[in-house]
Design a protein around this motif. Structure first.
Motif, PDB file in Angstrom:
ATOM      1  N   MET A 128      24.237  54.061  72.444  1.00 54.53           N
ATOM      2  CA  MET A 128      22.997  54.712  72.885  1.00 54.53           C
ATOM      3  C   MET A 128      23.153  55.350  74.260  1.00 54.53           C
ATOM      4  O   MET A 128      22.450  56.312  74.575  1.00 54.53           O
TER       5      MET A 128
ATOM      6  N   PHE B 208      18.350  52.697  64.467  1.00 52.76           N
ATOM      7  CA  PHE B 208      19.548  52.952  65.265  1.00 52.76           C
ATOM      8  C   PHE B 208      20.628  51.915  64.974  1.00 52.76           C
ATOM      9  O   PHE B 208      21.825  52.217  65.044  1.00 52.76           O
TER      10      PHE B 208
ATOM     11  N   LEU C 295      28.079  65.113  67.677  1.00 48.45           N
ATOM     12  CA  LEU C 295      28.672  64.569  68.896  1.00 48.45           C
ATOM     13  C   LEU C 295      30.183  64.445  68.765  1.00 48.45           C
ATOM     14  O   LEU C 295      30.928  64.682  69.719  1.00 48.45           O
TER      15      LEU C 295
ATOM     16  N   ILE D  26      25.534  62.136  65.004  1.00 44.49           N
ATOM     17  CA  ILE D  26      26.842  61.531  65.281  1.00 44.49           C
ATOM     18  C   ILE D  26      27.963  62.517  64.973  1.00 44.49           C
ATOM     19  O   ILE D  26      28.909  62.678  65.757  1.00 44.49           O
TER      20      ILE D  26
ATOM     21  N   TYR E  54      23.651  52.481  62.643  1.00 47.07           N
ATOM     22  CA  TYR E  54      24.904  53.054  63.137  1.00 47.07           C
ATOM     23  C   TYR E  54      25.474  52.293  64.334  1.00 47.07           C
ATOM     24  O   TYR E  54      26.645  52.467  64.676  1.00 47.07           O
ATOM     25  N   ASN E  55      24.657  51.466  64.979  1.00 48.34           N
ATOM     26  CA  ASN E  55      25.073  50.810  66.216  1.00 48.34           C
ATOM     27  C   ASN E  55      25.518  49.367  66.019  1.00 48.34           C
ATOM     28  O   ASN E  55      26.110  48.778  66.911  1.00 48.34           O
TER      29      ASN E  55
ATOM     30  N   THR F   1      28.804  58.763  72.323  1.00 53.02           N
ATOM     31  CA  THR F   1      27.734  58.176  73.115  1.00 53.02           C
ATOM     32  C   THR F   1      26.544  59.153  73.118  1.00 53.02           C
ATOM     33  O   THR F   1      26.532  60.109  72.361  1.00 53.02           O
TER      34      THR F   1
ATOM     35  N   GLY G 244      23.791  58.429  71.937  1.00 52.44           N
ATOM     36  CA  GLY G 244      23.043  58.165  70.711  1.00 52.44           C
ATOM     37  C   GLY G 244      21.588  57.824  70.961  1.00 52.44           C
ATOM     38  O   GLY G 244      20.795  57.745  70.024  1.00 52.44           O
TER      39      GLY G 244
ATOM     40  N   ILE H  59      18.855  59.735  69.291  1.00 55.03           N
ATOM     41  CA  ILE H  59      18.334  59.329  67.986  1.00 55.03           C
ATOM     42  C   ILE H  59      17.065  58.504  68.180  1.00 55.03           C
ATOM     43  O   ILE H  59      16.050  58.722  67.500  1.00 55.03           O
TER      44      ILE H  59
ATOM     45  N   GLN I 220      29.229  52.966  65.356  1.00 50.55           N
ATOM     46  CA  GLN I 220      29.635  54.357  65.154  1.00 50.55           C
ATOM     47  C   GLN I 220      29.134  55.247  66.275  1.00 50.55           C
ATOM     48  O   GLN I 220      29.565  56.391  66.407  1.00 50.55           O
ATOM     49  N   VAL I 221      28.183  54.716  67.064  1.00 52.90           N
ATOM     50  CA  VAL I 221      27.628  55.478  68.183  1.00 52.90           C
ATOM     51  C   VAL I 221      27.058  54.498  69.197  1.00 52.90           C
ATOM     52  O   VAL I 221      26.607  53.406  68.830  1.00 52.90           O
TER      53      VAL I 221
ATOM     54  N   GLY J 107      20.330  60.551  62.276  1.00 54.85           N
ATOM     55  CA  GLY J 107      21.318  59.877  63.107  1.00 54.85           C
ATOM     56  C   GLY J 107      22.733  60.230  62.701  1.00 54.85           C
ATOM     57  O   GLY J 107      23.590  60.505  63.544  1.00 54.85           O
TER      58      GLY J 107
END
Length: 405
Positions: free
Chosen positions: A304, A292, A50, A47, A295-296, A75, A77, A80, A301-302, A43
């Motif tokens: 989905m 997920f 991206l 990121i 990071y979410n 975005t 994400g 992942i 940080q990202v 992940g």
């Protein structure tokens, strides 16, 4: 794949420990662990990739606190989540299982539709993304695949035991037969099995022979509604992923008990052969959602994107249909349902009042519902934690239906 490799090593070379792959519990645990590791390790790399490609979210100013700070957050994400579901399933599940194949197709199908939508938004700079009619066509297409498979496949059966005096339903000397019947579970009722054929025959004898033409549209509606519900719920950091993890855990329990004859007999529910294998998919799904969140969760940080939200909603819908628990969706997916309803009510009431009074009025300060609470001044992390709490309560109530009838 690993299942077949270890099965070969066990049979041909009697390799010590290779037989452990026969146990669903072991493979489910390994699938969950691997999906967590994939989401957490790869992940971060995704990121950064991206970010290099400047795949950032374009934010429409809605006047929400902290909203504009999220501008430029990567975005797509959902890639992942897809990777963390597909790879463990391919490695640990039995790939000749019709239900596993159906789940893999559903994941890739809706993931591809969501990816195309995100691609148009990000790289083509079109904020509208994929046209709504094409999204619906994709959802209808998957609904047809799932509905036709569940209705016509010879591998989709439920097991019914012939009990005689002195025999229990799972006694070794009991006889049974596997039947292709479109039976579903009706919650909170004693004899909780509903045959769609009988249901439609009750409405009209003529409809009984056309049950499949009514069942398949129902499948399409369920897949479309739940996938859109997940898409709408994905509005603040961690809400959709956390809620989906709770739902996925509940469905894993249902897959475990429905696919095991002993548990099915104990809970007095229908035994659906080969659905136990779905536990591996469910644990990979839960692991992907929880991973997920690494990071979410706030501050994200990202995001989905539709790549993730459409696919997780579709996955939940198809799992419920396979496990004959589609009538439990309004309860189990209550968060998705309320979010969906808040938008529908807001839009309908606004149009109605505008036509009647000349100006549109609103029920909520903003829809979907999570934005209403943001407007009331609640911090989004508090909103998410409270929605999760409600989701857990709904999941427990859904599990209680196993016995509460």
């Amino acid at each position: 794949m690993l299942y077949y490799l270890f099965d070969f090593l066990d049979k041909q070379f009697d390799l010590y420990g290779a037989g452990v792959m026969r146990y669903i519990s072991f493979r489910a645990g390994m699938a969950a662990l691997l999906s967590l590791l994939i989401a957490m390790i790869f992940g971060g790399r995704l990121i950064r990739m991206l970010q290099r490609k400047q795949v950032g979210e374009s934010i429409r100013d809605l006047g929400l606190e902290g909203q504009m700070e999220k501008k430029g957050t990567p975005t797509m994400g959902g890639l992942i989540i897809l990777l963390a579901i597909l790879l463990p399933t391919l490695l640990f599940a039995r790939l000749n299982n019709v239900y596993i194949l159906l789940m893999l197709v559903s994941t890739v199908w809706l993931g591809a539709i969501g990816f195309l939508d995100d691609y148009i938004k990000v790289f083509r700079k079109n904020k509208e993304g994929l046209a709504g009619k094409f999204k619906v066509m994709g959802q209808v297409g998957l609904g047809l695949i799932v509905g036709l498979t569940l209705f016509f496949s010879e591998d989709v059966v439920v097991r019914q035991y012939l009990t005689t005096k002195g025999l229990t339903a799972i006694d070794f000397s009991s006889t049974y037969y596997d039947v292709r019947k479109m039976i579903t579970t009706v919650p909170f009722t004693k004899n909780n099995e509903l045959d769609y054929h009988h249901f439609f025959s009750f409405a009209s004898p003529l409809l009984g022979s056309y049950a499949r033409f009514l069942y398949i549209p129902l499948v399409i509606i369920i897949i479309t509604a739940v996938s859109n519900g997940a898409n709408i719920t994905d509005g603040i950091d961690g809400l959709a992923a956390g809620t989906s993890a709770i739902i996925g855990t509940t469905l894993a329990v249902f897959a475990w008990v429905s696919g095991n004859s002993i548990f099915a007999d104990y809970f007095d529910i229908m035994y659906i052969p080969n659905t136990g294998e779905l536990v591996i998919f469910c644990t990979a799904f839960v692991g992907a959602c929880v991973g997920f969140l690494w990071y979410n969760s706030y501050p994200a940080q990202v995001f989905m994107g539709d790549t993730g939200s459409l696919s997780i909603g579709g996955i939940i819908a198809v799992l419920a249909l396979i496990l004959r628990k589609e009538l439990l969706i309004p309860m189990l997916c209550g968060i998705f349902l309320v979010e969906n309803l808040s938008v529908m009510l807001q839009v309908s009431y606004f149009k109605y009042t505008k036509k009647k009074y000349g100006e549109g009025r609103r029920i909520f300060k903003m829809s979907p519902l999570h934005h209403h609470y943001q407007k009331l001044g609640y911090h989004e992390s508090k909103i998410v934690s409270r929605f999760w709490t409600v989701g857990i309560m709904l999941a427990i109530l859904t599990l209680v239906t196993l016995k509460l009838r």
